[in-house]
Design a protein around this motif. Structure first.
Motif, mmCIF file in Angstrom:
data_model
loop_
_atom_site.group_PDB
_atom_site.id
_atom_site.type_symbol
_atom_site.label_atom_id
_atom_site.label_comp_id
_atom_site.label_asym_id
_atom_site.label_seq_id
_atom_site.Cartn_x
_atom_site.Cartn_y
_atom_site.Cartn_z
ATOM 1 N N ALA A 99 0.834 -1.202 0.000
ATOM 2 C CA ALA A 99 0.000 0.000 0.000
ATOM 3 C C ALA A 99 0.872 1.257 0.000
ATOM 4 O O ALA A 99 0.557 2.241 -0.679
ATOM 5 C CB ALA A 99 -0.931 -0.007 1.209
ATOM 6 N N GLY A 128 2.154 1.734 -3.471
ATOM 7 C CA GLY A 128 1.078 2.286 -4.296
ATOM 8 C C GLY A 128 0.844 3.761 -4.012
ATOM 9 O O GLY A 128 0.632 4.556 -4.926
ATOM 10 N N GLY A 129 0.901 4.138 -2.735
ATOM 11 C CA GLY A 129 0.746 5.547 -2.375
ATOM 12 C C GLY A 129 1.893 6.391 -2.908
ATOM 13 O O GLY A 129 1.687 7.531 -3.347
ATOM 14 N N THR A 166 -2.734 3.401 -7.837
ATOM 15 C CA THR A 166 -4.094 3.414 -7.304
ATOM 16 C C THR A 166 -4.599 1.991 -7.098
ATOM 17 O O THR A 166 -5.153 1.654 -6.053
ATOM 18 C CB THR A 166 -5.039 4.166 -8.254
ATOM 19 O OG1 THR A 166 -4.538 5.482 -8.455
ATOM 20 C CG2 THR A 166 -6.446 4.221 -7.705
ATOM 21 N N LEU A 188 -2.707 0.347 -4.168
ATOM 22 C CA LEU A 188 -3.125 0.912 -2.884
ATOM 23 C C LEU A 188 -4.494 0.378 -2.470
ATOM 24 O O LEU A 188 -4.666 -0.100 -1.344
ATOM 25 C CB LEU A 188 -3.150 2.447 -2.968
ATOM 26 C CG LEU A 188 -3.583 3.176 -1.701
ATOM 27 C CD1 LEU A 188 -2.562 2.970 -0.596
ATOM 28 C CD2 LEU A 188 -3.776 4.646 -1.982
ATOM 29 N N SER A 200 -4.443 -3.468 -1.747
ATOM 30 C CA SER A 200 -3.729 -3.765 -0.499
ATOM 31 C C SER A 200 -4.560 -3.396 0.720
ATOM 32 O O SER A 200 -4.578 -4.139 1.714
ATOM 33 C CB SER A 200 -2.398 -3.023 -0.457
ATOM 34 O OG SER A 200 -1.556 -3.478 -1.472
#
Length: 137
Positions: free
Chosen positions: A21, A24-25, A64, A67, A70
């Motif tokens: 995550a 992804g962020g 996106t 994130l 996850s």
């Protein structure tokens, strides 16, 4: 019966999904900072054969997706661990762990394989461990 092993595997798996995550962020953050991406591409000694705009769009979409998937996997893991607390519903928790591990390992194209393996082991442990039966004479 204590379910400490399953809960610990679930926590470690959730931490691995947390790392995904975070990645992804970070990709989403880079999408919002195109100048930084352009500068990195300009300083790169190799030509990647991709424009900065294409790279930003790809990173943003992938970030996106990573994130959101996850976070969903973490939430499902927490739900399974709550079901394990006090040995309430270990079968349901095991099914949630196994389904989450398989689905998210596939949809992240192997990115969540390590966390998925931990969830899978926890799910199998939930399903196969039986409480000890006490034989009274």
């Amino acid at each position: 019966m204590k379910r400490t092993g399953e809960i610990i595997l679930g926590i470690i798996g959730a931490l691995f999904y947390g790392i995904l995550a975070f990645i992804g962020g970070a990709a989403m953050w880079l999408r919002n900072n195109p100048d930084l991406v352009q500068q990195a591409l300009d300083e790169s000694p190799e030509d990647l054969g991709i424009s900065a705009n294409e790279l930003i769009d790809t990173m943003g979409t992938g970030g996106t997706f990573l994130l959101v998937s996850s976070i969903i996997a973490i939430v499902l893991g927490i739900v399974a661990m709550v079901l394990l607390k006090g040995n309430k519903n270990p079968k349901v928790a095991g099914i949630i762990f196994i389904a989450t591990s398989i689905i998210f390992a596939i949809i992240t194209f192997g990115g969540g394989i390590f966390a998925g393996i931990l969830y899978l082991i926890a799910g199998i442990m939930c399903l196969v461990r039986k409480p000890k039966t006490i034989i009274e004479e």
